[in-house]
Scaffold this motif. Structure first.
Motif, PDB file in Angstrom:
ATOM      1  N   GLU A  99      50.636 -21.158  -2.731  1.00  0.00           N
ATOM      2  CA  GLU A  99      49.922 -22.431  -2.643  1.00  0.00           C
ATOM      3  C   GLU A  99      48.888 -22.600  -3.745  1.00  0.00           C
ATOM      4  OE1 GLU A  99      48.258 -22.792   1.268  1.00  0.00           O
ATOM      5  OE2 GLU A  99      50.211 -23.189   2.200  1.00  0.00           O
ATOM      6  N   LYS A 100      48.698 -21.572  -4.566  1.00  0.00           N
ATOM      7  CA  LYS A 100      47.640 -21.596  -5.570  1.00  0.00           C
ATOM      8  C   LYS A 100      48.094 -22.139  -6.921  1.00  0.00           C
ATOM      9  CE  LYS A 100      45.118 -18.042  -6.145  1.00  0.00           C
ATOM     10  NZ  LYS A 100      44.758 -16.628  -6.411  1.00  0.00           N
ATOM     11  N   ALA A 145      45.507 -30.809  -9.583  1.00  0.00           N
ATOM     12  CA  ALA A 145      44.884 -30.496  -8.294  1.00  0.00           C
ATOM     13  C   ALA A 145      45.505 -31.305  -7.164  1.00  0.00           C
ATOM     14  CB  ALA A 145      43.381 -30.749  -8.372  1.00  0.00           C
ATOM     15  N   ALA A 146      45.748 -32.596  -7.433  1.00  0.00           N
ATOM     16  CA  ALA A 146      46.378 -33.437  -6.412  1.00  0.00           C
ATOM     17  C   ALA A 146      47.808 -32.991  -6.149  1.00  0.00           C
ATOM     18  CB  ALA A 146      46.356 -34.900  -6.865  1.00  0.00           C
ATOM     19  N   ARG A 147      48.484 -32.533  -7.187  1.00  0.00           N
ATOM     20  CA  ARG A 147      49.865 -32.070  -7.039  1.00  0.00           C
ATOM     21  C   ARG A 147      49.920 -30.817  -6.179  1.00  0.00           C
ATOM     22  NH1 ARG A 147      54.127 -32.339 -11.968  1.00  0.00           N
ATOM     23  NH2 ARG A 147      56.020 -31.931 -10.738  1.00  0.00           N
ATOM     24  N   GLN A 150      47.683 -29.964  -3.956  1.00  0.00           N
ATOM     25  CA  GLN A 150      47.328 -30.349  -2.598  1.00  0.00           C
ATOM     26  C   GLN A 150      48.523 -30.952  -1.871  1.00  0.00           C
ATOM     27  OE1 GLN A 150      44.752 -29.757  -0.695  1.00  0.00           O
ATOM     28  NE2 GLN A 150      45.734 -30.886   0.979  1.00  0.00           N
ATOM     29  N   ALA A 151      49.297 -31.790  -2.572  1.00  0.00           N
ATOM     30  CA  ALA A 151      50.497 -32.372  -1.975  1.00  0.00           C
ATOM     31  C   ALA A 151      51.526 -31.285  -1.645  1.00  0.00           C
ATOM     32  CB  ALA A 151      51.098 -33.399  -2.923  1.00  0.00           C
ATOM     33  N   LYS A 152      51.614 -30.291  -2.505  1.00  0.00           N
ATOM     34  CA  LYS A 152      52.527 -29.157  -2.263  1.00  0.00           C
ATOM     35  C   LYS A 152      52.130 -28.419  -0.994  1.00  0.00           C
ATOM     36  CE  LYS A 152      53.373 -24.553  -4.268  1.00  0.00           C
ATOM     37  NZ  LYS A 152      53.301 -23.730  -5.484  1.00  0.00           N
ATOM     38  N   ARG A 153      50.840 -28.150  -0.832  1.00  0.00           N
ATOM     39  CA  ARG A 153      50.373 -27.449   0.364  1.00  0.00           C
ATOM     40  C   ARG A 153      50.635 -28.277   1.619  1.00  0.00           C
ATOM     41  NH1 ARG A 153      46.269 -25.715  -3.329  1.00  0.00           N
ATOM     42  NH2 ARG A 153      45.036 -27.600  -2.930  1.00  0.00           N
ATOM     43  N   ALA A 154      50.375 -29.572   1.528  1.00  0.00           N
ATOM     44  CA  ALA A 154      50.585 -30.445   2.682  1.00  0.00           C
ATOM     45  C   ALA A 154      52.048 -30.485   3.087  1.00  0.00           C
ATOM     46  CB  ALA A 154      50.078 -31.851   2.361  1.00  0.00           C
TER      47      ALA A 154
END
Length: 581
Positions: free
Chosen positions: A395-396, A508-510, A512-516
């Motif tokens: 996720e990093k 960063a937004a990408r 975050q979307a991956k984690r979600a």
């Protein structure tokens, strides 16, 4: 046109030509060249307008070439004739070589010429040159020849060996006597050329620890020295280091000769050198890579199957496993390197694989050699699943699989575990398992594949069992981008694009979307449940009453000649087949 592909086996070149011709709308069927009568029957059933033969080990019978135009793909320059064209070119140090598409006649490799292509040679194994330069040249030449045939007005050029500019000549089979290494006289470059010329098949006949064997998979060494020429002076992971008169060379794989086999009833096959001679190496020093981290790329040329490089905020993890096969230990070592790379101060990690293969999944040779192939199959699939899970769960960083070389079976889904898959134009993928004795497969394919291509398309891919080009992969949704076809240009393009992603304000937004998305997927169905369901099916493959997987693996490892052509390739043998008029 209806084109019959007549070949000894559906190898990488045959698959590439199949994909290229199918993409241009030709109706294709494949027949393995098993016997004259079988080939004649295939021609009678399919009624081809043209026959293309990319990989044969014997002449096409006159009963076929006298009635049909048969285009032979010869891995040699114009005028070259004989069964060891590429072997001679490598061993003799030819600076440039080529591929000739010629028409079958009564004289081997001497028919009229329909097309030819040339390429500069590099110092590399025969198998690597075949998968890259030869395949690219053959693809261009065959497509041009097919276009000329379809036009109907092209007259192929008769071969005149005495014509000006014709360098090729008839050469005999390159025998072991011609390949022999004199460790007391030959320098490292000479030995490397001989080993490269024999790689894949037939290997170089030699001895190790007094036992006759065939040598494969040579790597140069720039720094380590010592010992008498021919002596084994060190080992590292799967490879052994032998001294030469002017340095040393690594040997990665060997095959015992039958008289040197441990068991009288055993049929030897190619294995990692340290696995074959494990007992003898107990007295030989190990030569681990030096430095604060053995993951970083070593200085100079040496044997290193896993290496890491870094450029700014991008990490590049290379894993160059022979023929793309990943044993249990190699999977665990790569997982360790992956976990280490995740702790580096990078925002993008690129999984580069190797130049010739990205990955072909589990290591069937090591499994076949195990005391319990079923147990080792289980250990190997779990080890590669652990690696796939770690890539999916990251996720990093943004993760990218950059396919420089071909990819097959579980290797395809290991690549798809990354956020993005970029493939070099010309790369082939075989994202299916059933050719290996109806093997079900794992690597979380039941999670990864339908999510990318849809359920129906996923079922079709698994059922059809056909090669997928990089462009077809993009069209299907399995591959995210098809990049430059030249190997060096591809690596440059990958590095540039990865750096752009690392520097993008939207990173960063990408992430975050991956984690979600991962958390939403987990809530819908836990990742562990996909693995459990896949392994339940594989347990039947490995331990159940149906021995199909074990039989297919045995024939694959021992290179048993095919006795029939699989029906998904030989569509002319489908009972529903009718020649469209």
């Amino acid at each position: 046109m209806r084109i019959l592909i007549l070949c000894h086996a559906f190898d990488s070149l045959s698959q590439r030509l199949y994909s290229e011709l199918a993409a241009r709308g030709h109706r294709l069927s494949v027949e393995f060249d098993i016997a004259d009568s079988v080939a004649e029957e295939a021609v009678a059933l399919f009624r081809p307008e043209l026959i293309v033969a990319p990989y044969l080990r014997r002449p096409i019978p006159a009963s076929i070439w006298e009635q049909h135009c048969c285009l032979i793909v010869h891995p040699g320059i114009i005028g070259d004739r004989g069964p060891s064209a590429l072997d001679w070119a490598i061993q003799d140090g030819e600076p440039a070589w080529g591929v000739t598409v010629l028409q079958a006649t009564g004289e081997l490799d001497a028919g009229p010429i329909w097309a030819s292509e040339y390429f500069p040679m590099r110092v590399a194994r025969k198998s690597s040159l075949y998968r890259h330069e030869v395949t690219e040249a053959a693809s261009c030449a065959v497509l041009r020849a097919v276009e000329r045939f379809a036009a109907g007005n092209f007259v192929p050029t008769p071969l005149d060996p005495a014509a000006a500019g014709v360098r090729g000549r008839a050469r005999p089979l390159l025998r072991q006597g011609d390949r022999a290494i004199d460790w007391q006289r030959d320098d490292s470059a000479t030995i490397l050329a001989r080993l490269n010329a024999a790689d894949g098949f037939p290997g170089v006949a030699d001895q190790l620890f007094g036992e006759p064997c065939r040598l494969f998979d040579a790597w140069p060494e720039d720094r380590l020295r010592g010992g008498a020429p021919g002596e084994v002076i060190a080992w590292r992971e799967t490879a052994i280091l032998r001294a030469t008169v002017d340095g040393a060379l690594w040997i990665g794989h060997v095959r015992r000769e039958e008289e040197g086999s441990a068991k009288a009833d055993a049929k030897p096959f190619k294995l990692p050198a340290t696995q074959v001679f494990a007992a003898q190496l107990a007295a030989i020093p190990e030569a681990p890579l030096a430095g604060t981290s053995s993951n970083f790329a070593a200085a100079g040329r040496t044997w290193q199957d896993i290496r890491y490089e870094e450029a700014g905020s991008v990490g590049f993890l290379h894993f160059d496993f022979y023929n793309g096969a990943m044993s249990s230990r190699q999977c665990r070592r790569l997982l360790s390197a992956w976990q280490w790379a995740q702790r580096r101060p990078v925002s993008v990690i690129v999984l580069m694989g190797g130049r010739d293969y990205w990955s072909n999944g589990i290591h069937l040779h090591s499994i076949e050699a195990a005391a319990s192939p079923a147990d080792e199959s289980w250990a190997n699939i779990n080890a590669i699943d652990d690696l796939a899970e770690a890539i999916i769960a990251n996720e990093k960083q943004l993760t990218i699989a950059a396919l420089q070389g071909n990819c097959g079976a579980g290797g395809c889904f290991l690549a798809r575990a990354a956020d993005l898959v970029w493939a070099r134009a010309g790369v082939l993928l075989n994202p299916h398992y059933r050719n290996m004795g109806n093997l079900y497969g794992s690597e979380y394919w039941t999670y990864l594949l339908p999510a990318r291509v849809g359920i129906e398309a996923a079922q079709a891919i698994m059922h059809n069992r056909l090669p997928m080009s990089a462009t077809a992969g993009v069209a299907a949704g399995f591959v995210d981008a098809c990049l430059a076809g030249d190997a060096e240009a591809f690596r440059v393009d990958v590095a540039r694009r990865a750096a752009e992603l690392a520097a993008a304000p939207a990173l960063a937004a990408r992430l975050q979307a991956k984690r979600a998305q991962r958390h939403a997927d987990e809530a819908l169905q836990p990742l562990a449940s996909y693995r459990a369901a896949e392994l339940a099916q594989l347990q039947r493959n490995f331990y159940g009453f149906d021995p199909s997987y074990h039989v297919a693996r045995y024939h694959f490892v021992h290179k048993t000649p095919a006795s029939w052509t699989p029906r998904h390739l030989a569509i002319h043998r489908d009972l529903g087949w009718r020649v469209p008029w």
